[in-house]
Design an enzyme around this catalytic site. Structure first.
Site, mmCIF file in Angstrom:
data_model
loop_
_atom_site.group_PDB
_atom_site.id
_atom_site.type_symbol
_atom_site.label_atom_id
_atom_site.label_comp_id
_atom_site.label_asym_id
_atom_site.label_seq_id
_atom_site.Cartn_x
_atom_site.Cartn_y
_atom_site.Cartn_z
ATOM 1 N N ARG A 184 0.832 -1.202 0.000
ATOM 2 C CA ARG A 184 0.000 0.000 0.000
ATOM 3 C C ARG A 184 0.868 1.254 0.000
ATOM 4 O O ARG A 184 0.503 2.278 -0.575
ATOM 5 C CB ARG A 184 -0.938 -0.022 1.205
ATOM 6 C CG ARG A 184 -1.946 -1.180 1.170
ATOM 7 C CD ARG A 184 -2.785 -1.223 2.438
ATOM 8 N NE ARG A 184 -3.723 -2.341 2.439
ATOM 9 C CZ ARG A 184 -3.481 -3.523 2.994
ATOM 10 N NH1 ARG A 184 -2.306 -3.740 3.585
ATOM 11 N NH2 ARG A 184 -4.380 -4.477 2.968
ATOM 12 N N ARG A 197 -11.743 -8.685 9.513
ATOM 13 C CA ARG A 197 -11.062 -9.936 9.145
ATOM 14 C C ARG A 197 -10.598 -10.695 10.394
ATOM 15 O O ARG A 197 -10.715 -11.929 10.472
ATOM 16 C CB ARG A 197 -9.859 -9.623 8.250
ATOM 17 C CG ARG A 197 -10.239 -9.153 6.851
ATOM 18 C CD ARG A 197 -9.052 -8.561 6.112
ATOM 19 N NE ARG A 197 -9.367 -8.289 4.709
ATOM 20 C CZ ARG A 197 -8.689 -7.468 3.930
ATOM 21 N NH1 ARG A 197 -7.636 -6.806 4.425
ATOM 22 N NH2 ARG A 197 -9.031 -7.282 2.677
ATOM 23 N N ASP A 241 -9.505 -4.619 8.575
ATOM 24 C CA ASP A 241 -8.591 -5.562 9.231
ATOM 25 C C ASP A 241 -9.228 -6.124 10.504
ATOM 26 O O ASP A 241 -9.105 -7.306 10.816
ATOM 27 C CB ASP A 241 -7.279 -4.854 9.574
ATOM 28 C CG ASP A 241 -6.735 -4.069 8.399
ATOM 29 O OD1 ASP A 241 -5.930 -4.612 7.644
ATOM 30 O OD2 ASP A 241 -7.136 -2.902 8.246
ATOM 31 N N HIS A 257 -2.916 0.644 8.192
ATOM 32 C CA HIS A 257 -3.655 -0.339 7.400
ATOM 33 C C HIS A 257 -2.647 -0.901 6.397
ATOM 34 O O HIS A 257 -2.518 -0.434 5.275
ATOM 35 C CB HIS A 257 -4.821 0.334 6.674
ATOM 36 C CG HIS A 257 -5.536 -0.587 5.717
ATOM 37 N ND1 HIS A 257 -6.001 -1.826 6.080
ATOM 38 C CD2 HIS A 257 -5.856 -0.434 4.390
ATOM 39 C CE1 HIS A 257 -6.577 -2.402 5.039
ATOM 40 N NE2 HIS A 257 -6.492 -1.572 3.991
#
Length: 318
Positions: free
Chosen positions: A92, A155, A152, A179
């Protein structure tokens, strides 16, 4: 801006995988009255608006159209999902420079149209682009919110629910930090129902190994890489997370969500956006929940912040 007191409008900038999935999730929940779609490709936005409108007989009442930046003036929320996508093999953080440049133009165009609402940022790297949006917009920090580690955390809860064979809604825990690759699980505050996870394991699943829990977190952290390898993008779950955040704001829920927000001394950190639990309401960020972290977790959070600061430094020079 209070839910129910006026016509509520959400403007979505970027109708790619995430933006269109988010738009689809909104018509299935009675969250907002109006939805405006903006995209670099006007035809793409028009096509999505047509397609979504054709589904309204099966969804919630809503006015949907492909618009332009002038529609931001009366918007409660502007949700930015536009930008360069993460490709296989990319982190990212690899996206910083190109997406910061894109955001400078987007945020400038929104603010030129007298926007007085709240920004939600979903584009990666979300922490840095949330900081960029705050800087470029000149808005108070509570009115610029990144999706942070909301996905996250989801998850994390899902994988724990699978491991313990329990309803995901009864798993309570947080992923904090960037993140991205330096995020961390807050094991010390993770609960199964009302029990701390260590106590639950002791009473109900004593054969649990530390390696099992470590593997769960690794699969949380690396989930995007696995999904991108298989289908090219992640979009359904983050769209639902954005819908949840939208509802918390428009309905003034005072919900605790792990979003990216500016820290001003909390957790010993300052002048960066990073994923932390925060109370979200119609005003945006009400306050950061400065939960107790153990020594190792605090060290990991500071490491995550250091990585973000170093990545930001070339773009946001003092």
């Amino acid at each position: 801006m209070v839910y129910g007191s006026k016509t509520t409008r959400v403007v979505i900038i970027g109708t790619g995988f995430v933006g269109s999935s988010y738009a689809f999730s909104l018509i299935n929940q009675n969250v907002a009255d109006e939805m405006v779609l903006l995209d670099l490709s006007k035809e793409k936005a028009e096509g999505d608006a047509m397609d979504l409108n054709h589904g309204l007989p099966f969804g919630s009442p809503m006015k949907i159209w492909a618009g332009d930046y002038s529609d931001c003036k009366d918007a409660d929320l502007v949700v930015i999902t536009a930008g360069a996508n993460q490709k296989p093999g990319e982190t990212r953080l690899d996206l910083i420079e190109k997406n910061v440049n894109i955001f400078k133009g987007i945020v400038g165009s929104v603010m030129e149209n007298e926007f007085k609402g709240i920004f939600i940022v979903a584009t990666n790297p979300v922490d840095i682009l949330s900081y960029a949006t705050w800087k470029f917009s000149g808005l108070p920090m509570e009115r610029v919110i990144g999706s942070g580690t909301i996905l996250d955390t989801a998850r994390f809860r899902f994988l724990l629910s699978q491991y313990f064979d329990l309803d995901v809604r009864n798993i309570h825990g947080y992923i904090m930090g960037e993140h991205g690759d330096t995020e961390l699980p807050v094991w010390s505050q993770t609960r199964i129902g009302s029990e701390l996870i260590d106590r639950y394991i002791e009473h109900n699943k004593p054969d649990t190994k530390k390696e099992d829990l470590d593997e769960i977190f690794i699969n949380v952290r690396d989930a995007a890489y696995h999904i991108i390898e298989r289908k090219g993008a992640t979009h359904y779950a983050i769209a639902m997370g954005l819908k949840r955040l939208t509802r918390a704001i428009l309905r003034n829920e005072h919900s605790i969500l792990t979003v990216s927000t500016l820290l001003k001394g909390e957790f010993g950190l300052d002048d960066l956006y990073i994923g932390v639990p925060a109370i979200v309401s119609q005003n945006g960020i009400e306050r950061v929940m400065e939960i107790d972290l153990n020594e190792e977790e605090m060290k990991q959070l500071h490491h995550s912040a250091k990585v973000l600061k170093e990545a930001m430094a070339p773009v946001f020079k003092p």
